[in-house]
Write an enzyme that holds these catalytic residues in place. Structure first.
Site, PDB file in Angstrom:
ATOM      1  N   ASP A  20       0.841  -1.195   0.000  1.00 20.41           N
ATOM      2  CA  ASP A  20       0.000   0.000   0.000  1.00 20.41           C
ATOM      3  C   ASP A  20       0.882   1.253   0.000  1.00 20.41           C
ATOM      4  O   ASP A  20       1.691   1.437   0.918  1.00 20.41           O
ATOM      5  CB  ASP A  20      -0.872  -0.055   1.278  1.00 20.41           C
ATOM      6  CG  ASP A  20      -2.064   0.881   1.199  1.00 20.41           C
ATOM      7  OD1 ASP A  20      -2.003   1.864   0.442  1.00 20.41           O
ATOM      8  OD2 ASP A  20      -3.056   0.619   1.898  1.00 20.41           O
ATOM      9  N   ASP A  21       0.722   2.078  -1.006  1.00 25.51           N
ATOM     10  CA  ASP A  21       1.498   3.329  -1.104  1.00 25.51           C
ATOM     11  C   ASP A  21       3.002   3.080  -1.201  1.00 25.51           C
ATOM     12  O   ASP A  21       3.792   3.909  -0.739  1.00 25.51           O
ATOM     13  CB  ASP A  21       1.237   4.248   0.107  1.00 25.51           C
ATOM     14  CG  ASP A  21      -0.151   4.873   0.085  1.00 25.51           C
ATOM     15  OD1 ASP A  21      -0.948   4.534  -0.812  1.00 25.51           O
ATOM     16  OD2 ASP A  21      -0.439   5.687   0.975  1.00 25.51           O
ATOM     17  N   CYS A  48      -5.832   4.667  -3.498  1.00 22.45           N
ATOM     18  CA  CYS A  48      -6.224   3.373  -2.951  1.00 22.45           C
ATOM     19  C   CYS A  48      -7.561   2.762  -3.364  1.00 22.45           C
ATOM     20  O   CYS A  48      -7.619   1.714  -3.988  1.00 22.45           O
ATOM     21  CB  CYS A  48      -6.177   3.496  -1.442  1.00 22.45           C
ATOM     22  SG  CYS A  48      -6.828   2.055  -0.638  1.00 22.45           S
ATOM     23  N   LYS A  99      -6.298  -5.216   4.348  1.00 23.67           N
ATOM     24  CA  LYS A  99      -7.135  -4.039   4.124  1.00 23.67           C
ATOM     25  C   LYS A  99      -8.173  -4.314   3.042  1.00 23.67           C
ATOM     26  O   LYS A  99      -7.866  -4.870   1.996  1.00 23.67           O
ATOM     27  CB  LYS A  99      -6.223  -2.891   3.698  1.00 23.67           C
ATOM     28  CG  LYS A  99      -6.924  -1.659   3.153  1.00 23.67           C
ATOM     29  CD  LYS A  99      -5.924  -0.515   3.012  1.00 23.67           C
ATOM     30  CE  LYS A  99      -6.414   0.583   2.067  1.00 23.67           C
ATOM     31  NZ  LYS A  99      -5.430   1.693   1.970  1.00 23.67           N
ATOM     32  N   HIS A 147     -11.464  -1.865   2.237  1.00 25.53           N
ATOM     33  CA  HIS A 147     -11.682  -0.510   1.702  1.00 25.53           C
ATOM     34  C   HIS A 147     -12.631  -0.459   0.508  1.00 25.53           C
ATOM     35  O   HIS A 147     -12.565   0.461  -0.331  1.00 25.53           O
ATOM     36  CB  HIS A 147     -10.336   0.118   1.307  1.00 25.53           C
ATOM     37  CG  HIS A 147     -10.345   1.623   1.436  1.00 25.53           C
ATOM     38  ND1 HIS A 147      -9.388   2.433   0.903  1.00 25.53           N
ATOM     39  CD2 HIS A 147     -11.233   2.466   2.034  1.00 25.53           C
ATOM     40  CE1 HIS A 147      -9.649   3.698   1.168  1.00 25.53           C
ATOM     41  NE2 HIS A 147     -10.763   3.746   1.858  1.00 25.53           N
ATOM     42  N   ASP A 173      -0.593  -0.803  -4.667  1.00 25.37           N
ATOM     43  CA  ASP A 173      -1.873  -0.278  -5.164  1.00 25.37           C
ATOM     44  C   ASP A 173      -1.748   1.067  -5.858  1.00 25.37           C
ATOM     45  O   ASP A 173      -2.645   1.487  -6.583  1.00 25.37           O
ATOM     46  CB  ASP A 173      -2.904  -0.200  -4.033  1.00 25.37           C
ATOM     47  CG  ASP A 173      -2.545   0.821  -2.974  1.00 25.37           C
ATOM     48  OD1 ASP A 173      -1.352   1.196  -2.875  1.00 25.37           O
ATOM     49  OD2 ASP A 173      -3.443   1.255  -2.237  1.00 25.37           O
TER      50      ASP A 173
END
Lengths: 494, 494, 494
Positions: A39-40, A79, A135, A137, A296
């Site tokens: 993530d990121d 995201c 996660k 989301h 992502d």
């Protein structure tokens, strides 16, 4: 002129599914499919993709034993929409999901429209044992919960992020609860869940997720006839920036505190991957498991990420915003030690996974990606002359970009289209729009056409975005796709 | 970790139906259900609720013999949406009906979406003989007509109001007709109808409606096996302010002309109720008829109403806008002489009636209220810790309020949330928001969550409202639910 | 009061189908139906409608042998929505199609909603052999392609216009293609297609279309039991203004270059009609073919058209914008040499054709027109007291007009309603609104009612229109239908 009696002639299909190359995939050969998502994470933040300072030995080994992609694009530079793209195989703009769900902690009944069948549902229906860890989301309640979207198992947190150290987040959560809060407790502090039921976590979060993945893989090994699909969505190295001391200690040469923390967070993922690989080997599943690793979206340099050599960062439609490190690893089928440089999209995973699983995609399911299996194996361009898009609405205009073959057009200022040959200029430094005006014109025209069927957003992450959208009469595609300097006079008669 | 084979695990349901206590209701015990609704009547404008000057002896007797509610809330502080709430059991905001239908007299093809199954349909399908008498205001044509929404019988007028004296409105109507007008005749003057056919009325309107109700009840008595559901929607004491001299003469002590007229209009309703009760007794149906009485919203003091001790008036989300006098009367089941002080909503009527009727609610029907039967009987809070909402869009922002247990948060200025303990401070005079900031924060958070799934209005009463909506980028929930003084820094880590 | 046991009473139907007069139409008597449509042709630009300078001998002969309409109205004053009206039998405002498809050449997945069943589908289902030739402009891809909307055969171009001389457009097209363009090639230059397949054209376009129609009619003659429906949509005399020298040479007296070109373009149509009529005769189909001729909207004087004596031009809701020359020719049924002066709409064609074909219209199909067969034959007003509407959104307000019997109300300035007796004042020169205020009031009221169920546009031709729409909070019906001088005080009680 012959008189045709056909009452209906089915014409051009707008979706991009094409070249459905059939790979022999009888039931007992179907691979396990393991998606490992960070993530990121920045483009240069894993060893195999050129990180000068972060070690990721386990990921690097997998990349080396598989095929590494250098031009893989997310469906969106942040995201929620990016993940919606993975699950649905469509640009999130097509079903109103081009923003993150509203203020994350309070999504009250919203989620990716259930009209979009998720890849997990397709694989579940094809007999796969399906799990999501980490996660989510994509919507929290009822129909939007992962257990209702094709995942037999879900372990993790439903919204956009989470704290890492239980020793910190558990007491904070309890304190707020005792104050009478419930709906307004910050969601990063909430308990994790397993299939809708609260669970107690006592490990650093990344380790808890890795451990859960190990358990899932072990459990799956017991049934030889049922392959698994595991979607392992680490929140690392997303904020809050919290790393274990021992992981940071792996990087004595990194002096910058932010980068050191960031590096530790990535390293924890790599440690988890090491365990996972070992479990696959121990349970005899290593040879027939397809592992796909990527992030992502791009990284945030202000939090310690490094997108070198790409321009831009998370949120941007410059390369640094949505081009991601990626590898495919599958000893049985995927070439070892290859580098695949043709542009692909994470939207391609849906039809690719379905093909490998011998799974049937619902007849009316629209897809924007394509099955890239045979291209990966053959090392050929899976979409010569076809476009990969990115559009992000921001500050009253629409940032837009499209990649086709070696070319990329991009408009981030709202008033000027630039053209780059990103095959040789991935840092988007040499604007060729003046040299190739017709390339710009053609690509902008095609992208404008694509935009006509985009939906209005079904929600906004924060209300200010919604207000801005309405006040600015968004999406303002009219301005986005205008070519102020186009040589229409010369080319068009009228 | 066990491997679950369930492909779908049904999780939390977002609707509020809960605690479906089963009351024995075999077919021959099912009660008749009689809803008596007044229009724009103030909180203090019936004797049983404390009116100092208006006599309502028949209503008072029923209230005394039944259970009186002191904290019953309408779904909206004005007419159309309030009634939509009664019929659908959902907040009108959830299906775009948060405004009155456009300019009432010309609703041309609009109405409450047919996707919402009315309680009348549920009861009709369960074998009830169903009737609606009086004001409709939920759509006029085709599918929206009461005869197509679950009512075997409809007698009354389809739009938002009507004149009272046939001797006045009939000649005015004829005059306009002869001038060649049709679509532009003011709807308050139009003929009443019975099941789509014009009828001639020669009585004061309230008397005509009462008489029709008496006839309906008599007719229904003939079939012992078929209970009835009668929705008797008086337009009194809604404007135009027109009372019979003899009714006004009942109030020699009222000197104010407006109040006297208003009192006379209410008294005419009470006279009608007297006849209705007598008819129920005469036909042996009194014991097994549930009578529910209330007003659709608060009164307008400038037209003679009195909402004491509540602040606010029709249209406001202060208590005076949507808290209504109410009683339940049903000798067989409802306690006599009780006062029920827990907050309830007119949205609760739908599931409550369905339960009492042993009727099946369609599987996919969403409901925002709950079956309160057992709570009423036991005198317990039917929704501890749960919210009742009111949102009214006005002048470019959204007035909003929510009640939970003793607490009420309210925001009518567009920039400040207040908190009242309305159990002891029903006049909303003592703002406790500074003393209990976390209560405010939690309730606002929950209400914000509720707001995410509200729909855009499907129409506006007047076009200016629609223009304002668009120009102001409504509903502006972002501002509505911001807490300018919230102590986020202290409570949140990030 | 009787107790009705009917659970559903079907009430007033909002569509305008009425007086379904049954014409004997057994299978072997069903007529062929030939629609000949011109594009942007002025009211005075055919001989039979009074052209002082343009000769159209073939059309004139048909008009003379049939019935000529002097008050036929299109559903909209410009192309796309007008044609959508013909095909659907509904005002395009009812399904969001009140603008042309976006920038024509790039309609990417948009088209008239497939929820609207086209008349071609109805006739095809009834066994007709169906063909469309010429301009489509109702959606290009997949479901929107004519072959998927009821046409066995389609020959022509899918978008809003085309060049006329292959010797010019073919090399231009090739040049752009070689430059690498595809999506951005001007659509007026693209190859024509036959059922989705490119075809080569070597004739002046109007001649190619006429020739194709001749072929279609010949082919159809072979099967005596299957009548045909042919929709022949010439793009002449739409721009680009390109005529053959020999056609222009027919008009030696016309000195103005523009008018001469225009005249030549119309004459080419007439030449085609001559061939078509001859083919009908040669194949024995002339007697039993209904020919309906009209233009899709008014002409553009700046391009050579003449709308005399009507005010206004293409795009306007003044008569010159959407009143069209029209005739019906059908030796077996339609009176010869008659002039029909009652107002009719091209929306009437759908139910009229269905009736003549003995075709079944789907039960839920909504229609805004009516079967006019018997009225045409009897020479009576098919809609006494009923309205025909025109609304065009422009520059931030909605131009609106309605015709009822001899009256027409019109508002083109955004702030003033005018009233004309267009039966005697077709040039709309004598405003009678002050003399007949109640007529204005009644017609405006009815039109406002009609407007409530209009849809938001599903697209805009150019993005600037969409931006304007949102910025101006369109459609601003509140202003459109306000009557600043209405005598409400006198007429309404409240």
């Amino acid at each position: 002129m012959k008189k045709l009696s056909l009452s209906k002639i089915v014409l051009a299909c707008t979706c991009l599914i094409a070249s459905q190359v059939t790979i022999a995939s009888t039931a007992n050969e179907r691979p396990n499919i393991l998606v490992i998502l960070t993530d990121d994470m920045g483009y240069a933040d894993v060893g195999f993709n050129g990180s000068p300072d972060i070690k990721t030995p386990s990921l690097d080994q997998l990349a080396e034993d598989g095929t590494m992609m250098t031009a893989a694009y997310n469906a969106h530079p942040f995201c929620g929409p990016s993940r919606a793209g993975i699950m649905t195989g469509r640009y999130p703009h097509k079903f109103g999901s081009q923003f993150n769900l509203p203020t994350s902690d309070r999504s009250g009944g919203l989620g990716i429209p259930t009209s979009e069948v998720f890849i997990s549902e397709v694989l579940q229906d094809a007999g796969y044992h399906t799990g999501a860890i980490g996660k989510w989301h994509l919507g929290e309640d009822g129909d939007f919960h992962p257990n209702n979207r094709g995942f037999d198992d879900f372990y993790g947190f439903l919204n956009g992020g989470h704290d890492y150290f239980p020793s910190q987040f558990k007491p904070q959560y309890e304190k707020q609860r005792k104050q009478g809060l419930n709906h307004s407790i910050f969601h990063y502090l909430r308990p994790l869940e397993y299939n809708g039921k609260e669970v107690d976590v006592n490990e650093y979060l990344t380790d808890a997720l890795s451990g859960q993945a190990v358990d899932f893989i072990k459990d799956s090994a017991s049934d030889k006839d049922q392959p698994f699909f595991l979607y392992l969505a680490y929140n690392a190295p997303h904020s809050p920036m919290q790393a274990k001391e021992e992981d940071m200690a792996q990087f004595p040469d990194i002096k910058d505190k932010k980068r050191k923390t960031y590096a530790g967070m990535v390293y924890a993922v790599d440690r988890g991957v090491k365990e996972i690989v070992q479990t696959l080997k121990d349970t005899g599943q290593y040879e027939n498991t397809l592992i796909v690793f990527f992030s992502d979206n791009g990284g945030k340099p202000n939090l310690g990420a490094n997108n070198y050599p790409l321009r831009g960062r998370k949120g941007s439609v410059l390369e640094g915003g949505y081009r991601t490190p990626m590898f495919f690893h599958w000893p049985k089928k995927i070439p070892k030690g290859e580098t695949f440089t043709f542009p692909i999209s994470t939207l391609d995973l849906y039809p690719t996974f379905a093909e490998l699983a011998g799974a049937e995609i619902p007849k009316n399911k629209k897809l924007d990606g394509k099955n890239i299996t045979s291209s990966l194996i053959a090392g050929t361009n899976p979409r010569p002359g076809e476009m990969i898009y990115a559009v992000r609405h921001r500050n009253g205009f629409s940032e837009a970009a499209a990649r086709k073959d070696n070319w990329k057009i991009v408009n981030v200022s709202g008033n000027k289209w630039q053209l780059f040959d990103v095959e040789i200029d991935s840092s988007e430094s040499n604007d060729l729009s003046k040299e190739y005006p017709l390339v710009v014109r053609e690509m902008v025209a095609e992208m404008e056409m694509w935009s006509w069927t985009n939906s209005q957003p079904a929600w906004f992450h924060i209300h200010a975005e919604g207000t801005l959208w309405r006040e600015k009469a968004m999406p303002r595609f009219g301005e986005t796709f205008s070519l102020k300097d186009k040589a229409d006079n010369e080319l068009n008669v009228h």
